[in-house]
Design a protein around this motif. Structure first.
Motif, PDB file in Angstrom:
ATOM      1  N   MET A 287      23.900  -7.908 -51.369  1.00 50.62           N
ATOM      2  CA  MET A 287      24.982  -7.553 -52.258  1.00 50.62           C
ATOM      3  C   MET A 287      25.764  -6.354 -51.715  1.00 50.62           C
ATOM      4  O   MET A 287      26.969  -6.284 -51.888  1.00 50.62           O
ATOM      5  N   LEU A 288      25.054  -5.447 -51.088  1.00 44.76           N
ATOM      6  CA  LEU A 288      25.711  -4.285 -50.512  1.00 44.76           C
ATOM      7  C   LEU A 288      26.714  -4.708 -49.436  1.00 44.76           C
ATOM      8  O   LEU A 288      27.812  -4.148 -49.350  1.00 44.76           O
ATOM      9  N   LEU A 289      26.343  -5.698 -48.652  1.00 46.68           N
ATOM     10  CA  LEU A 289      27.245  -6.163 -47.598  1.00 46.68           C
ATOM     11  C   LEU A 289      28.516  -6.779 -48.193  1.00 46.68           C
ATOM     12  O   LEU A 289      29.601  -6.630 -47.618  1.00 46.68           O
ATOM     13  N   VAL A 290      28.413  -7.431 -49.319  1.00 40.13           N
ATOM     14  CA  VAL A 290      29.592  -8.006 -49.985  1.00 40.13           C
ATOM     15  C   VAL A 290      30.534  -6.888 -50.428  1.00 40.13           C
ATOM     16  O   VAL A 290      31.755  -6.989 -50.270  1.00 40.13           O
ATOM     17  N   ILE A 291      29.964  -5.818 -50.963  1.00 42.68           N
ATOM     18  CA  ILE A 291      30.787  -4.688 -51.402  1.00 42.68           C
ATOM     19  C   ILE A 291      31.482  -4.032 -50.213  1.00 42.68           C
ATOM     20  O   ILE A 291      32.690  -3.760 -50.260  1.00 42.68           O
ATOM     21  N   ILE A 292      30.730  -3.818 -49.135  1.00 39.18           N
ATOM     22  CA  ILE A 292      31.313  -3.217 -47.940  1.00 39.18           C
ATOM     23  C   ILE A 292      32.400  -4.111 -47.351  1.00 39.18           C
ATOM     24  O   ILE A 292      33.479  -3.639 -46.986  1.00 39.18           O
ATOM     25  N   ALA A 293      32.137  -5.406 -47.282  1.00 39.73           N
ATOM     26  CA  ALA A 293      33.131  -6.344 -46.749  1.00 39.73           C
ATOM     27  C   ALA A 293      34.388  -6.356 -47.613  1.00 39.73           C
ATOM     28  O   ALA A 293      35.504  -6.432 -47.087  1.00 39.73           O
ATOM     29  N   SER A 294      34.217  -6.265 -48.927  1.00 37.66           N
ATOM     30  CA  SER A 294      35.376  -6.242 -49.827  1.00 37.66           C
ATOM     31  C   SER A 294      36.215  -4.988 -49.615  1.00 37.66           C
ATOM     32  O   SER A 294      37.453  -5.051 -49.582  1.00 37.66           O
ATOM     33  N   ILE A 295      35.536  -3.852 -49.458  1.00 43.63           N
ATOM     34  CA  ILE A 295      36.262  -2.603 -49.235  1.00 43.63           C
ATOM     35  C   ILE A 295      37.026  -2.656 -47.917  1.00 43.63           C
ATOM     36  O   ILE A 295      38.202  -2.266 -47.857  1.00 43.63           O
ATOM     37  N   ILE A 296      36.375  -3.161 -46.876  1.00 43.43           N
ATOM     38  CA  ILE A 296      37.053  -3.270 -45.582  1.00 43.43           C
ATOM     39  C   ILE A 296      38.266  -4.196 -45.681  1.00 43.43           C
ATOM     40  O   ILE A 296      39.347  -3.892 -45.159  1.00 43.43           O
ATOM     41  N   LEU A 297      38.104  -5.310 -46.358  1.00 40.53           N
ATOM     42  CA  LEU A 297      39.217  -6.252 -46.509  1.00 40.53           C
ATOM     43  C   LEU A 297      40.372  -5.621 -47.286  1.00 40.53           C
ATOM     44  O   LEU A 297      41.537  -5.755 -46.897  1.00 40.53           O
TER      45      LEU A 297
ATOM     46  N   VAL B 236      37.482  -7.463 -39.271  1.00 43.31           N
ATOM     47  CA  VAL B 236      37.586  -7.320 -40.723  1.00 43.31           C
ATOM     48  C   VAL B 236      36.838  -8.447 -41.436  1.00 43.31           C
ATOM     49  O   VAL B 236      36.166  -8.222 -42.443  1.00 43.31           O
ATOM     50  N   LEU B 237      36.917  -9.650 -40.887  1.00 42.87           N
ATOM     51  CA  LEU B 237      36.296 -10.798 -41.548  1.00 42.87           C
ATOM     52  C   LEU B 237      34.862 -11.063 -41.088  1.00 42.87           C
ATOM     53  O   LEU B 237      34.164 -11.887 -41.688  1.00 42.87           O
ATOM     54  N   SER B 238      34.400 -10.390 -40.054  1.00 41.75           N
ATOM     55  CA  SER B 238      33.035 -10.640 -39.557  1.00 41.75           C
ATOM     56  C   SER B 238      31.940 -10.316 -40.578  1.00 41.75           C
ATOM     57  O   SER B 238      30.934 -11.031 -40.621  1.00 41.75           O
ATOM     58  N   PRO B 239      32.063  -9.277 -41.437  1.00 41.59           N
ATOM     59  CA  PRO B 239      31.023  -9.093 -42.458  1.00 41.59           C
ATOM     60  C   PRO B 239      30.913 -10.289 -43.416  1.00 41.59           C
ATOM     61  O   PRO B 239      29.827 -10.618 -43.893  1.00 41.59           O
ATOM     62  N   TRP B 240      32.036 -10.961 -43.668  1.00 38.10           N
ATOM     63  CA  TRP B 240      31.990 -12.146 -44.531  1.00 38.10           C
ATOM     64  C   TRP B 240      31.224 -13.286 -43.854  1.00 38.10           C
ATOM     65  O   TRP B 240      30.540 -14.052 -44.522  1.00 38.10           O
ATOM     66  N   LEU B 241      31.328 -13.383 -42.544  1.00 35.77           N
ATOM     67  CA  LEU B 241      30.563 -14.390 -41.811  1.00 35.77           C
ATOM     68  C   LEU B 241      29.072 -14.101 -41.926  1.00 35.77           C
ATOM     69  O   LEU B 241      28.269 -15.015 -42.117  1.00 35.77           O
ATOM     70  N   VAL B 242      28.701 -12.842 -41.831  1.00 38.25           N
ATOM     71  CA  VAL B 242      27.292 -12.463 -41.972  1.00 38.25           C
ATOM     72  C   VAL B 242      26.782 -12.793 -43.377  1.00 38.25           C
ATOM     73  O   VAL B 242      25.671 -13.309 -43.541  1.00 38.25           O
ATOM     74  N   VAL B 243      27.594 -12.510 -44.382  1.00 38.62           N
ATOM     75  CA  VAL B 243      27.211 -12.842 -45.766  1.00 38.62           C
ATOM     76  C   VAL B 243      27.021 -14.350 -45.915  1.00 38.62           C
ATOM     77  O   VAL B 243      26.041 -14.810 -46.514  1.00 38.62           O
ATOM     78  N   LEU B 244      27.937 -15.113 -45.376  1.00 35.89           N
ATOM     79  CA  LEU B 244      27.841 -16.570 -45.445  1.00 35.89           C
ATOM     80  C   LEU B 244      26.570 -17.064 -44.756  1.00 35.89           C
ATOM     81  O   LEU B 244      25.851 -17.911 -45.301  1.00 35.89           O
ATOM     82  N   LEU B 245      26.292 -16.543 -43.571  1.00 36.86           N
ATOM     83  CA  LEU B 245      25.070 -16.935 -42.858  1.00 36.86           C
ATOM     84  C   LEU B 245      23.824 -16.576 -43.653  1.00 36.86           C
ATOM     85  O   LEU B 245      22.862 -17.342 -43.704  1.00 36.86           O
ATOM     86  N   TRP B 246      23.827 -15.409 -44.276  1.00 39.72           N
ATOM     87  CA  TRP B 246      22.654 -15.001 -45.058  1.00 39.72           C
ATOM     88  C   TRP B 246      22.432 -15.950 -46.235  1.00 39.72           C
ATOM     89  O   TRP B 246      21.339 -16.447 -46.440  1.00 39.72           O
TER      90      TRP B 246
END
Length: 75
Positions: A1-11, A29-39
């Protein structure tokens, strides 16, 4: 969940052109979203994390229901 928040802030920072994130490539910018999707779609099901969480939730609900029944019966 923390990664989603960080990815949202970066976006949001990229879209609003705030700080150094404005100069970053969209790939970064979009690479954290790829990590979230993979997780969520690959790693968590592969290690059984999602099933353990669901089982834990079911056990808690069953225990709560049992306690409620005991309370209703006057025990």
């Amino acid at each position: 969940m923390l990664l989603v928040i960080i990815a949202s802030i970066i976006l949001l920072m990229k879209v609003a052109a705030i700080g150094p994130v404005a100069t970053w490539s969209w790939l970064w910018v979009l690479s954290p979203w790829l990590v979230v999707l993979l997780w969520w779609e690959v790693i968590a099901p592969m290690i059984g994390w999602d099933k353990r969480v669901a089982e834990k939730r079911m056990r808690a609900e069953e225990k709560s229901a049992q306690e409620h029944k005991k309370k209703q019966r006057g025990f």
